[in-house]
Write an enzyme that holds these catalytic residues in place. Structure first.
Site, PDB file in Angstrom:
ATOM      1  NE  ARG A 118      -3.941  -2.059   1.573  1.00  0.00           N
ATOM      2  CZ  ARG A 118      -3.899  -3.292   2.948  1.00  0.00           C
ATOM      3  NH1 ARG A 118      -2.776  -3.412   4.306  1.00  0.00           N
ATOM      4  NH2 ARG A 118      -4.734  -4.049   2.689  1.00  0.00           N
ATOM      5  CE  LYS A 140      -3.219  12.695 -13.952  1.00  0.00           C
ATOM      6  NZ  LYS A 140      -3.811  13.549 -15.938  1.00  0.00           N
ATOM      7  CD  GLU A 182       2.451  15.535 -23.202  1.00  0.00           C
ATOM      8  OE1 GLU A 182       1.871  16.566 -23.160  1.00  0.00           O
ATOM      9  OE2 GLU A 182       1.929  14.061 -23.043  1.00  0.00           O
ATOM     10  CE  LYS A 224       2.368  16.759 -15.016  1.00  0.00           C
ATOM     11  NZ  LYS A 224       2.896  15.904 -15.229  1.00  0.00           N
ATOM     12  CD  GLU A 234      -6.740  15.263 -15.246  1.00  0.00           C
ATOM     13  OE1 GLU A 234      -5.565  14.737 -15.312  1.00  0.00           O
ATOM     14  OE2 GLU A 234      -7.770  14.936 -15.694  1.00  0.00           O
ATOM     15  NE  ARG A 238      -2.374  16.008 -12.985  1.00  0.00           N
ATOM     16  CZ  ARG A 238      -0.776  15.593 -11.881  1.00  0.00           C
ATOM     17  NH1 ARG A 238      -1.461  15.370 -11.037  1.00  0.00           N
ATOM     18  NH2 ARG A 238       0.358  14.987 -12.826  1.00  0.00           N
ATOM     19  CG  ASN A 242      -5.622  15.168 -19.961  1.00  0.00           C
ATOM     20  OD1 ASN A 242      -4.526  14.457 -20.151  1.00  0.00           O
ATOM     21  ND2 ASN A 242      -5.977  15.244 -18.944  1.00  0.00           N
ATOM     22  CG  HIS A 245      -3.221  14.306 -23.130  1.00  0.00           C
ATOM     23  ND1 HIS A 245      -2.618  15.948 -23.588  1.00  0.00           N
ATOM     24  CD2 HIS A 245      -1.552  13.604 -23.218  1.00  0.00           C
ATOM     25  CE1 HIS A 245      -1.253  15.722 -23.573  1.00  0.00           C
ATOM     26  NE2 HIS A 245      -0.539  14.755 -22.848  1.00  0.00           N
ATOM     27  CG  HIS A 249      -4.549   8.835 -24.413  1.00  0.00           C
ATOM     28  ND1 HIS A 249      -5.395   9.942 -22.698  1.00  0.00           N
ATOM     29  CD2 HIS A 249      -3.237   9.175 -24.290  1.00  0.00           C
ATOM     30  CE1 HIS A 249      -3.885   9.650 -22.044  1.00  0.00           C
ATOM     31  NE2 HIS A 249      -2.751   9.802 -22.484  1.00  0.00           N
ATOM     32  CG  HIS A 262       2.327  10.544 -24.887  1.00  0.00           C
ATOM     33  ND1 HIS A 262       0.861   9.467 -24.593  1.00  0.00           N
ATOM     34  CD2 HIS A 262       2.854  11.063 -24.198  1.00  0.00           C
ATOM     35  CE1 HIS A 262       0.860  10.931 -24.226  1.00  0.00           C
ATOM     36  NE2 HIS A 262       1.185  11.916 -23.752  1.00  0.00           N
TER      37      HIS A 262
HETATM   38  P1  NAD Z   1       9.669   5.686 -23.012  1.00  0.00           P
HETATM   39  O1  NAD Z   1       9.629   5.579 -21.854  1.00  0.00           O
HETATM   40  O2  NAD Z   1       8.943   4.893 -23.829  1.00  0.00           O
HETATM   41  O3  NAD Z   1      10.826   6.618 -23.738  1.00  0.00           O
HETATM   42  C1  NAD Z   1      11.155   6.694 -24.723  1.00  0.00           C
HETATM   43  C2  NAD Z   1      12.212   5.796 -25.330  1.00  0.00           C
HETATM   44  O4  NAD Z   1      13.421   6.164 -24.819  1.00  0.00           O
HETATM   45  C3  NAD Z   1      12.185   4.326 -24.856  1.00  0.00           C
HETATM   46  O5  NAD Z   1      12.628   3.379 -26.335  1.00  0.00           O
HETATM   47  C4  NAD Z   1      13.227   4.488 -24.053  1.00  0.00           C
HETATM   48  O6  NAD Z   1      14.342   2.776 -23.243  1.00  0.00           O
HETATM   49  C5  NAD Z   1      14.368   5.489 -24.543  1.00  0.00           C
HETATM   50  N1  NAD Z   1      14.748   5.769 -23.785  1.00  0.00           N
HETATM   51  C6  NAD Z   1      15.221   6.458 -22.825  1.00  0.00           C
HETATM   52  N2  NAD Z   1      15.956   7.619 -21.799  1.00  0.00           N
HETATM   53  C7  NAD Z   1      16.554   7.297 -22.985  1.00  0.00           C
HETATM   54  C8  NAD Z   1      18.012   8.272 -23.175  1.00  0.00           C
HETATM   55  N3  NAD Z   1      18.233   8.266 -22.107  1.00  0.00           N
HETATM   56  N4  NAD Z   1      18.738   7.498 -24.087  1.00  0.00           N
HETATM   57  C9  NAD Z   1      18.672   6.669 -24.863  1.00  0.00           C
HETATM   58  N5  NAD Z   1      17.228   6.280 -25.229  1.00  0.00           N
HETATM   59  C10 NAD Z   1      16.444   6.061 -24.034  1.00  0.00           C
HETATM   60  O7  NAD Z   1       8.465   6.597 -23.199  1.00  0.00           O
HETATM   61  P2  NAD Z   1       8.031   8.975 -23.053  1.00  0.00           P
HETATM   62  O8  NAD Z   1       7.926   9.904 -23.795  1.00  0.00           O
HETATM   63  O9  NAD Z   1       9.020   8.982 -21.214  1.00  0.00           O
HETATM   64  O10 NAD Z   1       6.775   8.093 -22.265  1.00  0.00           O
HETATM   65  C11 NAD Z   1       5.375   8.080 -23.266  1.00  0.00           C
HETATM   66  C12 NAD Z   1       5.008   7.274 -21.451  1.00  0.00           C
HETATM   67  O11 NAD Z   1       4.809   8.611 -20.287  1.00  0.00           O
HETATM   68  C13 NAD Z   1       3.445   7.090 -22.090  1.00  0.00           C
HETATM   69  O12 NAD Z   1       3.204   5.648 -21.867  1.00  0.00           O
HETATM   70  C14 NAD Z   1       2.773   8.508 -21.498  1.00  0.00           C
HETATM   71  O13 NAD Z   1       1.824   7.941 -21.273  1.00  0.00           O
HETATM   72  C15 NAD Z   1       3.081   8.199 -20.551  1.00  0.00           C
HETATM   73  N6  NAD Z   1       3.224   9.980 -20.097  1.00  0.00           N
HETATM   74  C16 NAD Z   1       2.751  10.003 -18.766  1.00  0.00           C
HETATM   75  C17 NAD Z   1       2.329  11.571 -18.132  1.00  0.00           C
HETATM   76  C18 NAD Z   1       1.944  11.062 -16.593  1.00  0.00           C
HETATM   77  O14 NAD Z   1       2.147  12.924 -16.321  1.00  0.00           O
HETATM   78  N7  NAD Z   1       2.015   9.967 -15.443  1.00  0.00           N
HETATM   79  C19 NAD Z   1       2.435  12.383 -18.357  1.00  0.00           C
HETATM   80  C20 NAD Z   1       2.964  12.341 -20.229  1.00  0.00           C
HETATM   81  C21 NAD Z   1       3.265  11.058 -20.524  1.00  0.00           C
HETATM   82  N1  GLY Z   2      -0.126  14.410 -18.256  1.00  0.00           N
HETATM   83  C1  GLY Z   2      -1.034  14.886 -17.215  1.00  0.00           C
HETATM   84  C2  GLY Z   2      -1.145  15.382 -15.883  1.00  0.00           C
HETATM   85  O1  GLY Z   2      -0.026  14.922 -14.882  1.00  0.00           O
HETATM   86  O2  GLY Z   2      -2.107  15.481 -15.728  1.00  0.00           O
END
Ligand code: NAD
Ligand code: GLY
Length: 360
Positions: A118, A140, A182, A224, A234, A238, A242, A245, A249, A262
């Site tokens: 938890r 998130k 973003e 942010k 949210e 917040r 999106n 998005h 999505h 993404h």
């Molecule tokens: P990702 O985590 O898939 O990374 C992109 C690619 O880059 C991957 O192949 C990874 O292995 C590679 N990589 C990472 N760091 C590297 C580095 N320093 N050097 C070389 N390669 C590297 O994708 P992302 O774009 O970082 O994140 C997308 C994800 O984030 C989605 O799942 C999305 O839903 C999520 N997201 C979440 C939030 C949130 O608020 N939690 C906000 C936006 C996006």
């Molecule tokens: N990436 C959207 C949020 O953090 O609310």
């Protein structure tokens, strides 16, 4: 080195932004409360940066889990590997999970930390631009479901975020551009000065100018952090994060996770949201052209995939956390720099965007 804070009362935490931060262990070890530490990474990031982090943690009892790389592995099934390791290693509640990777690893690590016993401590070391400017901040966390993106998750804040801009040196250009989608979002929803700065400095960012990148990361995190401090879970502002998005999505889910990055799906979705905002009478033709031009300069896609019909879009957009009573609700722009809260949009206008914008 710059330190910003996410102001959440007694859960306030720092976002440290700078260079060569991975070699400064006190930045993250000061947030580790006990000996047991699990570092979560993936098969791409681990060979690049895991050793650097592990050499700073020699005084801890460290376990590692290295997941396969890709959005298609952001599932409950794959996440079980983390719980298996935590349990097999008899980790207790004061343990710390460090997520070393992009948004996929950050979201999965945060969700594992939220669920294990938890809740255990959690540190974000984001390694993509997208993760440094968005996903690592704000708590998130979660995984995808075949029927909907990020549909299983929790709000769970980290103890700290360590954004080391040097790790972006190994990120490929496509991933860097996806992160810029973003970054542009913050300008569009609440920061017109930043949007204009981006228009002027986009070439420097694409050329990986360190000063420009550091500024873009800091300004994004500032935006942010302010939004999260105002509306952690949210219920209001917040949701403006999106922008684009819901369309995005739908593209990610409809085309199969990992087909579009993404950030690429968000770029297309934001152009669709801009088109719809024009149909509402809020943005001018010139505004929409200006928004699309900035994404195009980043070599990001701006038109939806031909394979996805309007009906498929509508079906996929019906699975979204902003929807209420089955009604699709969207974030639109009343002007560049000002976003709406989630609104019901007339179905005929939405259909006009879906069937006309970006269609040959
Ligand atoms: P990702 O985590 O898939 O990374 C992109 C690619 O880059 C991957 O192949 C990874 O292995 C590679 N990589 C990472 N760091 C590297 C580095 N320093 N050097 C070389 N390669 C590297 O994708 P992302 O774009 O970082 O994140 C997308 C994800 O984030 C989605 O799942 C999305 O839903 C999520 N997201 C979440 C939030 C949130 O608020 N939690 C906000 C936006 C996006
Ligand atoms: N990436 C959207 C949020 O953090 O609310």
């Amino acid at each position: 080195m710059k330190t910003l804070h996410v102001e959440l009362g007694n859960r306030r935490y720092p976002i440290v932004i700078g260079s060569d931060l991975l070699s400064q262990p006190e930045l993250y070890t000061q947030h580790i409360k006990a000996k047991q530490v699990l570092v979560l990474s993936n098969t791409t990031v681990a060979p690049l940066y895991l050793d650097k982090v592990l050499t700073q943690l020699t005084s801890f009892d460290v376990q590692t889990v290295i997941l396969p790389d890709g959005e298609q592995y952001k599932t409950l099934d794959v996440l079980t590997q983390v719980f298996d390791k935590l349990l097999a290693s008899k980790f207790s509640r004061n343990a710390t999970l460090i997520a070393l990777g992009g948004g996929v690893i950050g979201d999965m690590g945060g969700f594992a930390a939220a669920c294990y016993q938890r809740g255990i401590h959690f540190i974000q070391i984001p390694t993509t631009l997208l993760a440094q400017v968005d996903s690592s901040v704000g708590g998130k966390t979660g995984v995808n479901h075949p029927l909907g993106k990020n549909m299983i998750g929790a709000f769970y804040q980290p103890q700290c975020v360590i954004a080391d801009a040097d790790v972006l040196d190994t990120l490929d250009d496509r991933q860097l551009a996806a992160g810029l989608a973003e970054v542009i979002k913050y300008g569009l929803i609440r920061d017109i000065d930043f949007f204009e700065w981006l228009e002027t400095n986009i070439a420097a960012l694409l050329n990986r100018d360190k000063t420009a990148l550091a500024y873009a990361i800091e300004r994004s995190c500032l935006n942010k952090a302010e939004i999260v401090a105002e509306d952690e879970t949210e219920t209001g502002v917040r949701a403006t994060l999106n922008l684009g998005h819901t369309f995005g999505h739908a593209i990610e889910t409809g085309m199969g996770y990992g087909t579009y990055l993404h950030g690429e799906a968000v770029a297309i979705g934001t152009c669709q949201a801009a088109d719809l905002s024009r149909r509402k009478g809020w943005l001018t033709d010139a505004d929409v052209t200006r928004i699309i031009a900035l994404f195009k300069q980043c070599h990001l896609p701006t038109e939806p995939p031909e394979q996805l019909s309007s009906e498929q879009f509508l079906d996929l957009m019906a699975v979204d956390k902003k929807n209420v009573n089955g009604h699709i609700r969207l974030i639109l722009l009343t002007k560049i720099g000002v976003a709406t809260l989630p609104i019901d949009v007339e179905k005929d206008l939405l259909l006009q965007t879906l069937s006309n914008y970006g269609r040959k």
